[in-house]
Motif scaffolding. Structure first.
Motif, PDB file in Angstrom:
ATOM      1  N   ASP A  42       0.819  -1.201   0.000  1.00 41.24           N
ATOM      2  CA  ASP A  42       0.000   0.000   0.000  1.00 41.24           C
ATOM      3  C   ASP A  42       0.859   1.258   0.000  1.00 41.24           C
ATOM      4  O   ASP A  42       0.440   2.304  -0.488  1.00 41.24           O
ATOM      5  CB  ASP A  42      -0.928   0.009   1.233  1.00 41.24           C
ATOM      6  N   ASP A  58      -1.376   8.212  -5.369  1.00 41.34           N
ATOM      7  CA  ASP A  58      -2.522   7.791  -6.178  1.00 41.34           C
ATOM      8  C   ASP A  58      -2.780   8.808  -7.282  1.00 41.34           C
ATOM      9  O   ASP A  58      -2.610  10.012  -7.087  1.00 41.34           O
ATOM     10  CB  ASP A  58      -3.788   7.674  -5.328  1.00 41.34           C
ATOM     11  N   LYS A  79     -12.261  13.461  -1.078  1.00 33.77           N
ATOM     12  CA  LYS A  79     -12.031  12.051  -1.382  1.00 33.77           C
ATOM     13  C   LYS A  79     -10.623  11.815  -1.912  1.00 33.77           C
ATOM     14  O   LYS A  79      -9.999  10.792  -1.601  1.00 33.77           O
ATOM     15  CB  LYS A  79     -13.066  11.562  -2.401  1.00 33.77           C
ATOM     16  N   VAL A  83      -8.535   8.840   0.123  1.00 37.56           N
ATOM     17  CA  VAL A  83      -8.165   7.536  -0.440  1.00 37.56           C
ATOM     18  C   VAL A  83      -6.653   7.304  -0.334  1.00 37.56           C
ATOM     19  O   VAL A  83      -6.205   6.149  -0.267  1.00 37.56           O
ATOM     20  CB  VAL A  83      -8.644   7.396  -1.900  1.00 37.56           C
ATOM     21  N   SER A  86      -5.879   6.412   3.352  1.00 36.79           N
ATOM     22  CA  SER A  86      -6.265   5.027   3.615  1.00 36.79           C
ATOM     23  C   SER A  86      -5.094   4.072   3.380  1.00 36.79           C
ATOM     24  O   SER A  86      -4.922   3.089   4.108  1.00 36.79           O
ATOM     25  CB  SER A  86      -7.457   4.635   2.734  1.00 36.79           C
ATOM     26  N   ASP A  87      -4.278   4.342   2.369  1.00 25.38           N
ATOM     27  CA  ASP A  87      -3.106   3.505   2.101  1.00 25.38           C
ATOM     28  C   ASP A  87      -2.106   3.566   3.249  1.00 25.38           C
ATOM     29  O   ASP A  87      -1.443   2.571   3.557  1.00 25.38           O
ATOM     30  CB  ASP A  87      -2.419   3.952   0.807  1.00 25.38           C
ATOM     31  N   ALA A 218     -11.440   7.368   5.696  1.00 26.70           N
ATOM     32  CA  ALA A 218     -10.380   6.408   5.982  1.00 26.70           C
ATOM     33  C   ALA A 218     -10.500   5.968   7.438  1.00 26.70           C
ATOM     34  O   ALA A 218     -10.960   6.736   8.283  1.00 26.70           O
ATOM     35  CB  ALA A 218      -9.013   7.035   5.715  1.00 26.70           C
ATOM     36  N   ASP A 238      -5.988  -2.015   2.453  1.00 32.67           N
ATOM     37  CA  ASP A 238      -7.292  -1.352   2.457  1.00 32.67           C
ATOM     38  C   ASP A 238      -8.119  -1.868   1.283  1.00 32.67           C
ATOM     39  O   ASP A 238      -7.582  -2.323   0.274  1.00 32.67           O
ATOM     40  CB  ASP A 238      -7.170   0.174   2.442  1.00 32.67           C
ATOM     41  N   SER A 240      -9.966  -1.268  -1.656  1.00 33.41           N
ATOM     42  CA  SER A 240     -10.263  -0.309  -2.719  1.00 33.41           C
ATOM     43  C   SER A 240     -10.735  -1.023  -3.982  1.00 33.41           C
ATOM     44  O   SER A 240     -11.486  -0.460  -4.772  1.00 33.41           O
ATOM     45  CB  SER A 240      -9.028   0.541  -3.034  1.00 33.41           C
ATOM     46  N   ASP A 291     -13.978   0.397  -3.612  1.00 33.75           N
ATOM     47  CA  ASP A 291     -14.137   1.775  -3.149  1.00 33.75           C
ATOM     48  C   ASP A 291     -14.710   1.878  -1.741  1.00 33.75           C
ATOM     49  O   ASP A 291     -15.236   2.930  -1.367  1.00 33.75           O
ATOM     50  CB  ASP A 291     -15.003   2.579  -4.115  1.00 33.75           C
ATOM     51  N   TYR A 293     -12.872   1.384   1.125  1.00 30.73           N
ATOM     52  CA  TYR A 293     -11.797   1.954   1.950  1.00 30.73           C
ATOM     53  C   TYR A 293     -11.900   1.520   3.411  1.00 30.73           C
ATOM     54  O   TYR A 293     -11.571   2.277   4.321  1.00 30.73           O
ATOM     55  CB  TYR A 293     -11.731   3.477   1.790  1.00 30.73           C
TER      56      TYR A 293
END
Length: 343
Positions: A42, A58, A79, A83, A86-87, A218, A238, A240, A291, A293
């Motif tokens: 990630d 990302d 968002k 996202v 979240s990683d 997240a 996560d 995704s 999606d 997360y």
């Protein structure tokens, strides 16, 4: 083009995202001792004066990752940051900084970009991270967003995908499938609007599934909870690309199999109800939707008592020896778990 050149052409679709990444980076060599973990998780892990630093990037492209027909710019900014954070959480680390780079055409006004950055800063404030830089450029077609997130971890507590052990319990936070159903609803209303702009969108009071796709969060609180409970997951990622795809990433990297139970997969009542309305199987939406997360992680069986009663963590199966990945349905039938999520 010669026939030889044509025969040597490989279509990207044949490899998929992760196959493409593996193919393009197979000859990458690490030259610095400070690079502890490179491509393949990630986030990358760096050693900064004895302190682990994690970095993840990302790329979000208009018409591929988002549609401005129903995605407000403020939500898009929010968002875009979330996202990436979240990683970082998926490495059992806490994010500290982000950079945001954008490519925009002249169809966007200064006011529109202000709205986007309002969302970016809202996410930074909500998660306690600093916006420290980025870049802007012209784009001939569509809105391009690139976000890099930087975080910090504790030595021996950074969690990767490749360390799941036989017998470990497979856990997931929150609930799954809602974002996919929310996307289907928004796409349906967009199509109706295009055909007849006089018809107002009918979102049927589905605030939950719509929020899950337009303004995901997240799972910072899960990482903090695991720290509080003195649990270090044996592997984590996560969600995704969908539960099945992301669980298979853990299995493939760890060279293990898995066994999960359909009736243990957490699905929100609103998600189930709307799936049934569309004649869809809620479990299929949870397995392949993407999606969400949420955090998907494995823990040692000795940690089960610590989390067994927590309302936001579900134990859905266990890691097994070998390469079999199976799902047991509510009726007791066994099916191979296949990756049918985002590619």
């Amino acid at each position: 083009m010669s026939s030889q050149e044509q025969s040597e052409r490989t279509e990207i679709d044949e490899l998929g995202e992760f196959g493409l990444i593996q193919h393009l980076t197979k000859n990458v060599e690490l030259h610095n001792a400070s690079t502890l973990q490179g491509i393949g998780d990630d986030a990358a892990v760096l050693d900064h004066l004895g302190k682990p630093i994690v970095v993840s990037t990302d790329l979000l492209l208009e018409s591929i990752h988002f549609d401005l027909a129903y995605m407000p710019l403020k939500h898009l900014g929010y968002k875009s940051v979330v996202v990436n954070l979240s990683d970082i959480y998926a490495m059992n680390c806490l994010p500290t900084q982000v950079t945001v780079s954008i490519g925009v055409s002249n169809r966007f006004s200064v006011e529109a970009l202000e709205e986007f950055y309002e969302g970016v800063l809202s996410a930074c404030n909500a998660y306690g991270v600093d916006l420290i830089g980025g870049d802007t450029s012209s784009s001939l077609r569509g809105f391009v967003i690139s976000v890099t997130a930087i975080g910090e971890g504790m030595p021996n507590k950074i969690v990767c995908r490749n360390t799941a052990q036989i017998g470990d319990l497979i856990c997931v936070s929150g609930d799954l499938g809602a974002a996919y159903l929310g996307l289907l609803l928004l796409e349906r209303e967009k199509k109706i609007y295009i055909e007849n702009p006089k018809i107002q969108p009918d979102l049927e009071g589905q605030q939950y599934i719509i929020q899950r796709v337009l303004k995901p969060e997240a799972r910072k609180e899960i990482v903090l909870l695991l720290e509080e409970l003195n649990i270090v997951p044996t592997s984590m990622i996560d969600i995704s690309d969908g539960l099945s795809s992301d669980l298979l990433h853990i299995c493939t990297k760890s060279e293990k199999g898995c066994f999960i139970y359909e009736d243990k997969i957490p699905i929100h009542p609103d998600t189930k109800a709307f799936a049934y309305k569309l004649n869809l199987d809620p479990t299929a939406c949870a397995l392949s939707g993407g999606d969400d997360y949420e955090l998907l992680f494995t823990i040692a069986t000795s940690d089960y008592e610590k989390i067994k009663s927590h309302p936001h963590i579900s134990v859905i199966g266990h890691i097994v020896e070998g390469d079999k990945k199976q799902l047991q349905t509510k009726s007791g039938n066994l099916y191979p778990l296949t990756a049918q999520g985002w590619k």
